[in-house]
Design an enzyme around this catalytic site. Structure first.
Site, PDB file in Angstrom:
ATOM      1  N   ASN A   9       0.864  -1.193   0.000  1.00  0.00           N
ATOM      2  CA  ASN A   9       0.000   0.000   0.000  1.00  0.00           C
ATOM      3  C   ASN A   9       0.897   1.237   0.000  1.00  0.00           C
ATOM      4  O   ASN A   9       1.467   1.582   1.025  1.00  0.00           O
ATOM      5  CB  ASN A   9      -0.900  -0.024   1.246  1.00  0.00           C
ATOM      6  CG  ASN A   9      -1.782   1.210   1.334  1.00  0.00           C
ATOM      7  OD1 ASN A   9      -2.004   1.888   0.339  1.00  0.00           O
ATOM      8  ND2 ASN A   9      -2.276   1.487   2.533  1.00  0.00           N
ATOM      9  N   LYS A  11       0.113   4.296  -0.270  1.00  0.00           N
ATOM     10  CA  LYS A  11      -0.514   5.496   0.308  1.00  0.00           C
ATOM     11  C   LYS A  11      -0.245   6.708  -0.599  1.00  0.00           C
ATOM     12  O   LYS A  11      -0.236   6.549  -1.817  1.00  0.00           O
ATOM     13  CB  LYS A  11      -0.031   5.739   1.738  1.00  0.00           C
ATOM     14  CG  LYS A  11      -0.058   4.468   2.596  1.00  0.00           C
ATOM     15  CD  LYS A  11       0.110   4.744   4.041  1.00  0.00           C
ATOM     16  CE  LYS A  11       0.247   3.438   4.808  1.00  0.00           C
ATOM     17  NZ  LYS A  11       0.058   3.558   6.213  1.00  0.00           N
ATOM     18  N   HIS A  94      -9.578   1.522   4.568  1.00  0.00           N
ATOM     19  CA  HIS A  94      -8.324   1.619   5.327  1.00  0.00           C
ATOM     20  C   HIS A  94      -8.566   2.523   6.540  1.00  0.00           C
ATOM     21  O   HIS A  94      -9.328   3.491   6.462  1.00  0.00           O
ATOM     22  CB  HIS A  94      -7.224   2.189   4.424  1.00  0.00           C
ATOM     23  CG  HIS A  94      -5.861   2.068   5.022  1.00  0.00           C
ATOM     24  ND1 HIS A  94      -5.407   2.926   6.002  1.00  0.00           N
ATOM     25  CD2 HIS A  94      -4.862   1.183   4.794  1.00  0.00           C
ATOM     26  CE1 HIS A  94      -4.181   2.565   6.351  1.00  0.00           C
ATOM     27  NE2 HIS A  94      -3.822   1.506   5.639  1.00  0.00           N
ATOM     28  N   GLU A  96      -6.897   4.816   7.739  1.00  0.00           N
ATOM     29  CA  GLU A  96      -6.625   6.241   7.456  1.00  0.00           C
ATOM     30  C   GLU A  96      -7.826   6.888   6.770  1.00  0.00           C
ATOM     31  O   GLU A  96      -8.124   8.062   7.004  1.00  0.00           O
ATOM     32  CB  GLU A  96      -5.349   6.370   6.614  1.00  0.00           C
ATOM     33  CG  GLU A  96      -4.113   6.062   7.451  1.00  0.00           C
ATOM     34  CD  GLU A  96      -2.940   5.512   6.665  1.00  0.00           C
ATOM     35  OE1 GLU A  96      -2.916   5.615   5.436  1.00  0.00           O
ATOM     36  OE2 GLU A  96      -2.031   4.960   7.320  1.00  0.00           O
ATOM     37  N   GLU A 166      -5.832  -5.008  10.345  1.00  0.00           N
ATOM     38  CA  GLU A 166      -4.797  -3.997  10.572  1.00  0.00           C
ATOM     39  C   GLU A 166      -5.063  -3.272  11.888  1.00  0.00           C
ATOM     40  O   GLU A 166      -5.855  -2.315  11.930  1.00  0.00           O
ATOM     41  CB  GLU A 166      -4.810  -2.978   9.434  1.00  0.00           C
ATOM     42  CG  GLU A 166      -4.523  -3.576   8.077  1.00  0.00           C
ATOM     43  CD  GLU A 166      -3.824  -2.559   7.184  1.00  0.00           C
ATOM     44  OE1 GLU A 166      -2.718  -2.854   6.726  1.00  0.00           O
ATOM     45  OE2 GLU A 166      -4.376  -1.475   6.972  1.00  0.00           O
ATOM     46  N   GLY A 172       2.119   2.039  10.695  1.00  0.00           N
ATOM     47  CA  GLY A 172       3.064   3.148  10.557  1.00  0.00           C
ATOM     48  C   GLY A 172       3.747   3.524  11.856  1.00  0.00           C
ATOM     49  O   GLY A 172       4.379   4.578  11.949  1.00  0.00           O
ATOM     50  N   SER A 212       3.010  -2.436  10.210  1.00  0.00           N
ATOM     51  CA  SER A 212       4.463  -2.494  10.385  1.00  0.00           C
ATOM     52  C   SER A 212       5.058  -3.865  10.049  1.00  0.00           C
ATOM     53  O   SER A 212       6.039  -4.274  10.678  1.00  0.00           O
ATOM     54  CB  SER A 212       4.852  -2.050  11.800  1.00  0.00           C
ATOM     55  OG  SER A 212       4.459  -0.700  12.005  1.00  0.00           O
TER      56      SER A 212
HETATM   57  C1  PEP Z   1      -0.905   0.042   5.784  1.00  0.00           C
HETATM   58  O1  PEP Z   1      -0.757   1.069   5.172  1.00  0.00           O
HETATM   59  O2  PEP Z   1      -1.920  -0.619   5.583  1.00  0.00           O
HETATM   60  C2  PEP Z   1       0.146  -0.388   6.696  1.00  0.00           C
HETATM   61  C3  PEP Z   1       0.025  -1.545   7.292  1.00  0.00           C
HETATM   62  O3  PEP Z   1       1.205   0.463   6.867  1.00  0.00           O
HETATM   63  P1  PEP Z   1       2.599   0.104   7.604  1.00  0.00           P
HETATM   64  O4  PEP Z   1       3.068  -1.210   7.019  1.00  0.00           O
HETATM   65  O5  PEP Z   1       3.505   1.232   7.254  1.00  0.00           O
HETATM   66  O6  PEP Z   1       2.320  -0.014   9.049  1.00  0.00           O
END
Ligand code: PEP
Length: 252
Positions: A9, A11, A94, A96, A166, A172, A212
């Site tokens: 992803n 972003k 997501h 976000e 998630e 992040g 992460s």
């Molecule tokens: C994500 O954007 O869905 C995500 C898991 O980001 P990160 O791997 O940076 O935590």
């Protein structure tokens, strides 16, 4: 046996030319992998990404889409628009988007239905906040998110849906759920799918972990019984790290 899926992803990162360069760097590893590989790119990168991925094993995903077919929705993108440029997956809901763009369980459901109608695979994100985990309501919250996302979706269509667990506190932040924590929730989500649709759908549906995941922890997470892949943010922007994760899925 479910085929593992590794989805990067991006972003709001990568211009179209940067995206093409990244795809070219991961192509060889993706082509040699036994897992599915997807890149989720900003809308503006999608046509160039589809072209760059053409003839490889890499599939291209949007990061969002609108739930209406067309109309007065300035700034939005429809499923038909995505389909026409060759997009085959989209991320939906997501955290976000839920947090910063007022995405709700209702819009997640409408978007999931619309993606399926257009043969686009929805990657539906669910997951609890730190406060919810600490107050012991994480499992109830995730069960509700899963149920509402799939409301009105047939068993045949549900098999095509990908769910990404998630935990918001892990996205992040560099704080990854432990292998056991992540697998516990993915197994719990599969139980919810069994309750909603039966074991055939639950055994078919792919449930990913995201939060992460990186080159160092991917192998442990991907070896878990109920984790069918990863949705990867930061580490998907670095080709060597993303390739290490793809290889970890192949070897899991
Ligand atoms: C994500 O954007 O869905 C995500 C898991 O980001 P990160 O791997 O940076 O935590």
């Amino acid at each position: 046996m479910r085929t593992k899926l590794i989805a990067g992803n991006w972003k709001m990162n990568n211009t179209p030319s940067q995206g093409v360069a990244l795809i070219n760097e991961i192509k060889e590893t993706a082509n040699a992998a036994s897992c599915d590989v997807v890149v989720c790119t900003p809308y503006i990168c999608l046509p160039a990404a589809v072209q760059a991925a053409n003839g490889s094993k890499i599939a291209v995903s949007a990061e969002n889409m609108h739930f209406e077919d067309k109309g007065a929705f300035t700034g939005e993108i429809s499923a038909a628009m995505l389909k026409e440029v060759g997009v085959t997956y989209t991320v939906i809901g997501h955290s976000e988007r839920r947090e910063y763009f007022a995405e709700t369980d209702k819009t997640v459901n409408l978007k999931t239905i619309k993606a399926l109608e257009n043969d686009i695979v929805p990657i539906v994100c669910v997951g609890e906040s730190l406060e919810q985990r600490e107050s012991g309501v994480a499992f109830d919250f995730i069960a509700m998110q899963v149920k509402l996302a799939l409301n009105g979706i047939s068993a045949e269509d549900a098999k095509k849906v990908v769910i990404a667990y998630e935990p918001i506190w892990a996205i992040g932040t560099g704080k990854t759920a432990t292998d056991e924590q992540a697998n516990e929730v993915c197994a719990f989500i599969r139980q919810q799918i069994t309750a909603l649709y039966g074991t055939d759908v639950a055994d078919t549906m792919r449930i990913l972990y995201g939060g992460s995941m990186n080159a160092g922890n991917a192998a442990g997470l991907l070896a878990q019984s109920d984790i069918d892949g990863g949705l990867i943010g930061g580490a998907s922007l670095k080709a060597p790290d993303f390739c290490t994760i793809i290889n970890a899925a192949t070897n899991a």
